[in-house]
Design a protein around this motif. Structure first.
Motif, PDB file in Angstrom:
ATOM      1  N   UNK A  30     -38.899 -67.029  22.609  1.00  0.00           N
ATOM      2  CA  UNK A  30     -38.308 -65.733  22.935  1.00  0.00           C
ATOM      3  C   UNK A  30     -39.107 -64.627  22.255  1.00  0.00           C
ATOM      4  N   UNK A  31     -39.514 -63.647  23.030  1.00  0.00           N
ATOM      5  CA  UNK A  31     -40.176 -62.449  22.525  1.00  0.00           C
ATOM      6  C   UNK A  31     -39.110 -61.387  22.327  1.00  0.00           C
ATOM      7  N   UNK A  32     -39.152 -60.687  21.206  1.00  0.00           N
ATOM      8  CA  UNK A  32     -38.168 -59.635  20.940  1.00  0.00           C
ATOM      9  C   UNK A  32     -38.897 -58.390  20.470  1.00  0.00           C
ATOM     10  N   UNK A  33     -38.854 -57.361  21.290  1.00  0.00           N
ATOM     11  CA  UNK A  33     -39.481 -56.094  20.940  1.00  0.00           C
ATOM     12  C   UNK A  33     -38.468 -55.156  20.302  1.00  0.00           C
ATOM     13  N   UNK A  34     -38.980 -54.081  19.739  1.00  0.00           N
ATOM     14  CA  UNK A  34     -38.099 -53.041  19.222  1.00  0.00           C
ATOM     15  C   UNK A  34     -38.741 -51.693  19.532  1.00  0.00           C
ATOM     16  N   UNK A  35     -37.955 -50.665  19.655  1.00  0.00           N
ATOM     17  CA  UNK A  35     -36.501 -50.662  19.490  1.00  0.00           C
ATOM     18  C   UNK A  35     -35.795 -51.254  20.711  1.00  0.00           C
ATOM     19  N   UNK A  36     -34.505 -51.554  20.531  1.00  0.00           N
ATOM     20  CA  UNK A  36     -33.658 -51.997  21.633  1.00  0.00           C
ATOM     21  C   UNK A  36     -33.411 -50.792  22.533  1.00  0.00           C
ATOM     22  N   UNK A  37     -33.621 -50.930  23.850  1.00  0.00           N
ATOM     23  CA  UNK A  37     -33.381 -49.794  24.740  1.00  0.00           C
ATOM     24  C   UNK A  37     -31.908 -49.366  24.717  1.00  0.00           C
ATOM     25  N   UNK A  38     -31.686 -48.069  24.664  1.00  0.00           N
ATOM     26  CA  UNK A  38     -30.324 -47.529  24.741  1.00  0.00           C
ATOM     27  C   UNK A  38     -29.954 -47.233  26.181  1.00  0.00           C
ATOM     28  N   UNK A  39     -28.829 -46.582  26.350  1.00  0.00           N
ATOM     29  CA  UNK A  39     -28.363 -46.209  27.696  1.00  0.00           C
ATOM     30  C   UNK A  39     -29.427 -45.355  28.391  1.00  0.00           C
ATOM     31  N   UNK A  40     -29.774 -45.729  29.607  1.00  0.00           N
ATOM     32  CA  UNK A  40     -30.757 -44.984  30.383  1.00  0.00           C
ATOM     33  C   UNK A  40     -32.194 -45.279  30.014  1.00  0.00           C
TER      34      UNK A  40
END
Length: 163
Positions: A30-40
């Motif tokens: 599993x690849x996990x990027x940041x930041x986590x996308x918010x609404x929109x």
């Protein structure tokens, strides 16, 4: 003379994390990027081996099957203002050696454990791992493991993996 105002939006800064090395015969990671996308906002991974790049969040799967060498993957986040930020990382995929399990049995369910010996012996930086029903020490990281037939019947498949 005329003047106008220009709005400058602050963009997110994408980050990928680090991964690997992995072998070409391993399960996906599993690849996990940041930041986590918010609404929109959207997050997307791209690159060879990325198997679910458009799930629109910060994660994706990387499948090393059939790959070898340094594989570049990129995480891109697009924020609510349309600002885009990308980051890349390289995942080293090693070609796994051809493993052999040897032949065993038949055994009876009331017999003592037998020693499984695979080949090749793992080299420096490699691991050997046995898995399957009845394998009692699958994480010893060398070419041997124990198979306990207690309570088992029928044909039992076991696997030896070197990476």
């Amino acid at each position: 003379s005329a003047s106008t105002s220009i709005t400058v939006n602050t963009s997110s800064t994408a980050s990928t994390g680090t991964y690997g090395p992995v072998c070409d015969n391993e399960s996906g990671i599993t690849l996990t990027g940041s930041p986590v996308p918010g609404a929109g906002e959207t997050g997307a991974w791209s690159g060879t081996g990325v198997t679910d790049p458009s799930n629109m969040d910060e994660t994706a799967s990387f499948d090393p099957a059939g790959l070898s060498g340094a594989i570049d993957v990129t995480y891109t986040i697009t924020d609510i203002n349309g600002c885009v930020s990308s980051a890349s990382t390289s995942i080293t995929v090693n070609t796994s050696p051809t493993a052999s399990t040897g032949t065993y049995g038949p055994v009876c369910d009331n017999e003592s454990s037998i020693t499984l010996t695979g080949s090749p012996v793992p080299g420096a930086g490699e691991t050997g791992e046995w898995s399957g029903t009845g394998v009692t020490d699958p994480s010893n990281m060398d070419e041997t493991a124990l198979f306990d037939p207690t309570g088992l019947s029928g044909v039992i498949d076991v696997t030896y993996t070197v990476c």
